[in-house]
Each structure stands twice: as C-alpha cells, then as structure tokens.
Design an enzyme around this catalytic site. Structure first.
Site, PDB file in Angstrom:
ATOM      1  CB  THR A   1      -0.898  -0.037   1.255  1.00 56.76           C
ATOM      2  OG1 THR A   1      -1.853  -1.075   1.057  1.00 56.76           O
ATOM      3  CG2 THR A   1      -1.597   1.280   1.503  1.00 56.76           C
TER       4      THR A   1
ATOM      5  CG  HIS B   1      -5.415  -8.366   1.607  1.00 52.09           C
ATOM      6  ND1 HIS B   1      -4.783  -9.297   2.404  1.00 52.09           N
ATOM      7  CD2 HIS B   1      -4.783  -7.182   1.861  1.00 52.09           C
ATOM      8  CE1 HIS B   1      -3.827  -8.697   3.108  1.00 52.09           C
ATOM      9  NE2 HIS B   1      -3.807  -7.421   2.791  1.00 52.09           N
TER      10      HIS B   1
ATOM     11  CB  ALA C   1      -3.109 -12.051   4.600  1.00 49.05           C
TER      12      ALA C   1
ATOM     13  CE1 TYR D   1      -6.053  -3.451   6.048  1.00 48.91           C
ATOM     14  CE2 TYR D   1      -4.445  -5.165   5.607  1.00 48.91           C
ATOM     15  CZ  TYR D   1      -4.742  -3.849   5.902  1.00 48.91           C
ATOM     16  OH  TYR D   1      -3.735  -2.927   6.070  1.00 48.91           O
TER      17      TYR D   1
HETATM   18  C1  LIG Z   1       4.725  -0.115   3.083  1.00 48.61           C
HETATM   19  C2  LIG Z   1       4.105  -1.473   3.117  1.00 48.61           C
HETATM   20  C3  LIG Z   1       2.814  -1.639   2.624  1.00 48.61           C
HETATM   21  C4  LIG Z   1       2.190  -2.895   2.624  1.00 48.61           C
HETATM   22  N1  LIG Z   1       0.924  -3.043   2.079  1.00 48.61           N
HETATM   23  C5  LIG Z   1       0.384  -4.282   1.925  1.00 48.61           C
HETATM   24  C6  LIG Z   1      -0.832  -4.472   1.203  1.00 48.61           C
HETATM   25  O1  LIG Z   1      -1.436  -3.540   0.643  1.00 48.61           O
HETATM   26  N2  LIG Z   1      -1.314  -5.727   1.096  1.00 48.61           N
HETATM   27  C7  LIG Z   1      -0.670  -6.811   1.668  1.00 48.61           C
HETATM   28  O2  LIG Z   1      -1.156  -7.938   1.559  1.00 48.61           O
HETATM   29  N3  LIG Z   1       0.497  -6.643   2.341  1.00 48.61           N
HETATM   30  C8  LIG Z   1       1.050  -5.428   2.459  1.00 48.61           C
HETATM   31  N4  LIG Z   1       2.272  -5.280   3.069  1.00 48.61           N
HETATM   32  C9  LIG Z   1       3.009  -6.479   3.538  1.00 48.61           C
HETATM   33  C10 LIG Z   1       3.989  -6.956   2.473  1.00 48.61           C
HETATM   34  O3  LIG Z   1       3.305  -7.423   1.313  1.00 48.61           O
HETATM   35  C11 LIG Z   1       4.854  -8.115   3.000  1.00 48.61           C
HETATM   36  O4  LIG Z   1       3.998  -9.154   3.392  1.00 48.61           O
HETATM   37  C12 LIG Z   1       5.730  -7.718   4.179  1.00 48.61           C
HETATM   38  O5  LIG Z   1       6.487  -6.564   3.891  1.00 48.61           O
HETATM   39  C13 LIG Z   1       6.685  -8.861   4.555  1.00 48.61           C
HETATM   40  O6  LIG Z   1       7.483  -9.259   3.430  1.00 48.61           O
HETATM   41  P1  LIG Z   1       9.027  -8.812   3.335  1.00 48.61           P
HETATM   42  O7  LIG Z   1       9.721  -9.457   4.523  1.00 48.61           O
HETATM   43  O8  LIG Z   1       9.531  -9.334   2.019  1.00 48.61           O
HETATM   44  O9  LIG Z   1       9.030  -7.327   3.429  1.00 48.61           O
HETATM   45  C14 LIG Z   1       2.892  -4.026   3.111  1.00 48.61           C
HETATM   46  C15 LIG Z   1       4.192  -3.860   3.617  1.00 48.61           C
HETATM   47  C16 LIG Z   1       4.813  -2.610   3.610  1.00 48.61           C
HETATM   48  C17 LIG Z   1       6.223  -2.480   4.115  1.00 48.61           C
END
Ligand SMILES: Cc1cc2nc3c(=O)[nH]c(=O)nc-3n(C[C@H](O)[C@H](O)[C@H](O)COP(=O)(O)O)c2cc1C
Length: 366
Positions: free
Chosen positions: A25, A176, A178, A181
């Site tokens: 997001t 979504h 997870a 939400y």
């Molecule tokens: C700024 C930001 C926005 C995120 N927005 C969403 C989102 O809109 N939908 C979602 O399912 N996860 C969202 N996440 C979670 C990420 O998809 C991901 O699951 C999380 O960063 C862990 O993965 P990583 O260790 O590779 O960062 C967001 C994470 C961050 C850092």
C-alpha cells in the site's frame, strides 16, 4: 543462473521468473481512488527491475466500507478501471505480469470517502493503534457487526471488482485474506464473535472467505488465475494464531482450493518461522503439502536465502516486500551480482507515499 530466474508456468500464465513484488500500500492514488501516472511509473519500475510478477497494493472493492485508507486506489468505477489499465499496459510493455490485490478493510479502517462507519464480523476493534504511515488517525473506531445484507454486498463488491480487473487487463486476482483485513477478521477468533453461520466453528468462520472465492471465480470464469493471500497474524497483532493450528490452516487452504482458488499466497514475518499452536511447521510448508493448489510465499526473502527457499518450495513464486522497496531492481541486481541495499524506513516517512519515497531517493542519491 538458477532456475528461480527461469520462466515459469503459473496457472494459465507464463511468468518470466519466480520473483513477485509483494503487495504494498502506497496511499498515492488520487483522492477519489483513481490510480495515476505516479503509480504507473512506480509499478513499471519494478517490472523494469526484473520482477516477473507485480502484485498491486490492496485495492478497495465497493463504495461502502471496503476502503481503509485515504488515497488508497479502488477498482469500482470507470475512471479507476482506466487508471489501472494504463498501469497494466506499462507493466506488460516492460515484460512482466500483474495481479491486482482486492481488499476490504473491515475493522482495520482509517479513512473512507463513502462512509464514516467501519464494519466487521463483530463489534471488535483491532489490537494496537492505527498505522501512522497510512494516516493520522489515533484510535480505531468500533466496527458495526455486519448484517447478512452487508455480507452479501461485500461479496458482490469483490465479484464486480474481479470483473473490472479482468476488463482492465490484469493477469490474475489476489484476494486479500491476510493481515487482519475483513476476510482475515472472519477467520480470526479475536475479531469474529458471531453466533450465526459466519461465526463459531472454523467451517463457519471460513464461510465468507469461501463465498468470496466462489463469487470471484464465477465472475472471471475458468482459466484465469485467482488466489488468496493468507496469514494468521495481523498488521497490529503479528503473533495471533488460529486455535485450530496446522490442521485448521490446512483446512482453510483446502477450502479455498475447492471454492475455485488456483493459488494461496502465504505471508508471515519469516517464511520459515514455525508458527502454529502446535507442531513446528511454517505457514508455507503446510500450504505446500496441499495438493492441487499453487503457492506464492512471502516473509523476509532476501539475497541470502532466496535460493534455499526456491529449492525448498519448487515452483512457488517468491514475493519480496522490503528488499524490493530498498531495491526496485532487486531481481536485476541478483542477476548481475550487484550489491543489494537494506531498507531505510525513512523512505516511508512521514507517510508511505511514492512522493515521499522519491524525495528520500533524491536526498540519498550519491
Ligand atoms: C509499506 C508497506 C505496505 C504494505 N501493504 C500491503 C498491502 O497492501 N497488502 C498486503 O497484503 N500486504 C502489504 N504489506 C506487507 C507486504 O506485502 C509483506 O507481506 C511484508 O512486507 C513482509 O514481506 P518482506 O519481509 O519481504 O518485506 C505491506 C508492507 C509494507 C512495508
């Protein structure tokens, strides 16, 4: 080059490699939820940076209570669909595939241009505090418990948004389910205190999830990738666990498969974290053992562990979040053997917008 860099068949589509941009997001759409040129540059950048699959940020699905954040994009009207169409075309022109993430905020509701009243399974607020980098709200509001009519309207929103996504040219849909939400709230015993068909037993808590998957599948027809992102934890309660443990999570994966999902996307703080009330399996390993469903996995995948993760989960797509923010060309860098930066969260301050990220990049350019 390892096979994670080779093109891969994922359901009915061919992806150029097994890396996906995780949904993130960015609260950077127009105030009316229309995706704009800034977002097109942003998503195209990840495609150019080598991500075979781009998954969009959570995108709202109706003009009721689904929107959770100001400047969040929607996919419910002609202008929003046209905005996404431009983004889809740009990502395709750069050689990658793109899925939209369809999201209903439920009780994790900070701002919404259509209503001031959040809804959820029950009158239960999320734990912790609202997310400061998505808005200035200091406290959660108590959601109204959804009536059957509210539930049917929410399902309808997902179905219509799925039709819109297909029309916009998206290569697939991620629902979504997870991170706390709406759909995750129905699965959760923290949020879901209902005593009707949608609450109580796991089968009842699963009912809305199954109905949404079925409705989306019906809207887009066969041979079009549809899946759902699943977690136990939420953004403000990352250690929440289902009381039904591994067997319960397996049941959820089987149920969404039987409802028409082609893939599940597991997400946790770490892809290999043992994380159930009993046993020592990770979310990803429980999902991987279920036949007849493909996998996207997420959680702390980086340049040091991606090969092990890829070997452990053959054919799974690896979704990368923070390392992608830090390195929009993460995949290209791996191919070229270049250095990979760690994330500096200052790039998401004071708000997680693309504009703030670009300002940070300007200041930190060598
Ligand atoms: C700024 C930001 C926005 C995120 N927005 C969403 C989102 O809109 N939908 C979602 O399912 N996860 C969202 N996440 C979670 C990420 O998809 C991901 O699951 C999380 O960063 C862990 O993965 P990583 O260790 O590779 O960062 C967001 C994470 C961050 C850092």
């Amino acid at each position: 080059m390892s096979d994670v860099m080779q093109s891969n068949k994922f359901q009915s589509i061919e992806v150029p490699n097994r890396f996906a941009l995780a949904p993130m997001t960015r609260t950077s759409a127009e105030p009316d939820g229309t995706p704009n040129a800034l977002m097109a540059d942003h998503y195209e950048g990840y495609a150019r940076g080598g991500f075979g699959l781009v998954i969009t940020e959570g995108t709202y699905t109706d003009d009721k209570a689904s929107q959770g954040y100001a400047y969040q994009p929607g996919i419910i009207d002609d202008a929003q669909v046209a905005g996404w169409q431009t983004i889809v075309n740009r990502v395709h022109a750069a050689g990658s595939k793109i899925f939209v993430q369809l999201m209903h905020a439920g009780a994790q509701f900070q701002a919404n241009r259509y209503t001031n009243q959040p809804v959820g399974p029950s009158e239960v607020m999320p734990k912790g505090a609202p997310l400061g980098f998505y808005g200035d709200q200091e406290a959660w509001q108590t959601p109204a418990a959804m009536t059957e009519a509210d539930i049917h309207a929410a399902i309808d929103g997902f179905a219509k948004s799925a039709t819109n996504a297909k029309a916009a040219g998206f290569d697939g849909i991620e629902i979504h389910g997870a991170n706390g939400y709406l759909l995750n709230q129905f699965l959760s015993t923290h949020f879901n205190k209902r005593d009707d068909n949608y609450g109580g037993s796991l089968e009842n808590r699963l009912r809305l999830v199954v109905e949404v998957v079925r409705a989306v599948r019906k809207a887009v027809g066969d041979n079009y990738p549809v899946g759902i992102r699943l977690s136990q934890g939420t953004v403000t309660d990352p250690d929440y666990q289902l009381p039904e443990g591994e067997a319960g999570f397996r049941r959820i994966v089987e149920a969404v498969r039987d409802a028409g999902a082609d893939f599940v996307h597991t997400t946790d703080g770490d892809v290999n974290r043992p994380y159930f009330v009993e046993g020592n399996q990770s979310l990803a390993s429980v999902a991987a053992a279920v036949d007849g469903i493909e996998l996207i996995i997420n959680g702390n995948i980086d340049e040091t562990n991606y090969q092990d993760v890829a070997n452990q989960f053959p054919n799974a797509i690896l979704a990368v979040g923070k390392k992608a923010l830090a390195n929009p060309d993460f995949v290209q860098r791996l191919k070229d053997g270049k250095e990979i930066a760690d994330i500096d969260f200052a790039m998401l301050q004071p708000k997680a917008t693309i504009t703030n990220e670009l300002a940070w990049r300007g200041q930190n350019a060598a």
